[in-house]
Design a protein around this motif. Sequence first.
Motif, short mmCIF file in Angstrom:
data_model
loop_
_atom_site.label_atom_id
_atom_site.label_comp_id
_atom_site.label_asym_id
_atom_site.label_seq_id
_atom_site.Cartn_x
_atom_site.Cartn_y
_atom_site.Cartn_z
N VAL A 143 36.02 41.96 88.63
CA VAL A 143 35.03 42.94 88.19
C VAL A 143 34.07 42.29 87.18
O VAL A 143 34.43 41.33 86.50
N VAL A 144 32.87 42.84 87.13
CA VAL A 144 31.86 42.37 86.19
C VAL A 144 31.93 43.27 84.95
O VAL A 144 31.95 44.49 85.07
N VAL A 145 31.99 42.63 83.78
CA VAL A 145 32.04 43.36 82.51
C VAL A 145 30.88 42.93 81.62
O VAL A 145 30.26 41.89 81.86
N GLU A 146 30.61 43.71 80.60
CA GLU A 146 29.50 43.41 79.70
C GLU A 146 29.81 42.22 78.79
O GLU A 146 28.96 41.37 78.55
N ASN A 147 31.04 42.15 78.27
CA ASN A 147 31.40 41.11 77.31
C ASN A 147 32.84 40.67 77.56
O ASN A 147 33.77 41.43 77.31
N VAL A 148 33.01 39.45 78.06
CA VAL A 148 34.33 38.94 78.42
C VAL A 148 35.28 38.92 77.22
O VAL A 148 36.45 39.27 77.35
N GLU A 149 34.78 38.53 76.06
CA GLU A 149 35.65 38.46 74.88
C GLU A 149 36.17 39.85 74.49
O GLU A 149 37.36 40.02 74.23
N ASP A 150 35.29 40.85 74.46
CA ASP A 150 35.72 42.21 74.12
C ASP A 150 36.74 42.74 75.13
O ASP A 150 37.74 43.34 74.77
N TRP A 151 36.45 42.49 76.39
CA TRP A 151 37.38 42.96 77.44
C TRP A 151 38.71 42.22 77.37
O TRP A 151 39.76 42.81 77.62
N SER A 152 38.68 40.95 77.04
CA SER A 152 39.93 40.19 76.92
C SER A 152 40.83 40.82 75.85
O SER A 152 42.04 41.00 76.07
N VAL A 153 40.26 41.15 74.71
CA VAL A 153 41.02 41.79 73.63
C VAL A 153 41.59 43.12 74.12
O VAL A 153 42.77 43.43 73.91
N ARG A 154 40.75 43.92 74.77
CA ARG A 154 41.20 45.23 75.26
C ARG A 154 42.33 45.09 76.27
O ARG A 154 43.34 45.80 76.19
N LEU A 155 42.17 44.19 77.23
CA LEU A 155 43.19 44.03 78.28
C LEU A 155 44.51 43.54 77.71
O LEU A 155 45.58 44.05 78.08
N GLU A 156 44.46 42.56 76.82
CA GLU A 156 45.71 42.05 76.24
C GLU A 156 46.38 43.12 75.38
O GLU A 156 47.61 43.23 75.39
N ALA A 157 45.59 43.95 74.70
CA ALA A 157 46.16 45.04 73.90
C ALA A 157 46.84 46.08 74.79
O ALA A 157 47.77 46.77 74.37
N MET A 158 46.39 46.16 76.06
CA MET A 158 46.98 47.11 77.00
C MET A 158 48.15 46.49 77.78
O MET A 158 48.68 47.10 78.70
N GLY A 159 48.53 45.26 77.41
CA GLY A 159 49.68 44.63 78.05
C GLY A 159 49.36 43.76 79.25
O GLY A 159 50.26 43.38 80.00
N ALA A 160 48.09 43.43 79.47
CA ALA A 160 47.69 42.56 80.58
C ALA A 160 47.41 41.17 80.03
O ALA A 160 46.33 40.92 79.47
N PRO A 161 48.34 40.23 80.15
CA PRO A 161 48.12 38.90 79.59
C PRO A 161 47.08 38.09 80.38
O PRO A 161 46.97 38.23 81.59
#
Length: 144
Positions: free
Chosen positions: A81-99
């Motif tokens: 998927v295309v996201v606005e900001n990879v760094e922000d999404w990385s933080v969000r995903l890892e916080a949700m349990g997606a390493p």
Amino acid sequence: MLKIRHIAFASEHPGKAAEFYKSVFGFKELSRFGLDPARPDEAQRPSGVFLTDGTLNIAILKLPEIMLGKMGDSGIHHFGVVVENVEDWSVRLEAMGAPCIVGRDDIPPGAHVELKFMGPDGVVFDITENLWPGSEPVEAPSAS
């Protein structure tokens, strides 16, 4: 809502698989790498062919050694998927349990930047700020 714009299949011979999908479904070939036209029956690792249906970028890949065993080695491999900001999404995903299982340090110079994460049930997906060739533009949402 995020829109899927990329899907990848793992294949032992991306060239032969691509010819099948092109002839059966009419997908257009965008590019290929790692395949020697003089040796059509061989596919080195890594190699791949990129196709499109006009909306999705479809990658058919013989995976590099670094990815073997980390994710499925055949069949549907991951979606993107295309996201606005990879760094922000990385933080969000890892916080949700997606390493993150393939990060920036794993991406070869000059390659399309996409970070891979593992979701529930071992499903792998990647995020990027840049469209894949052949994929339809989409307005990328922010991580908040």
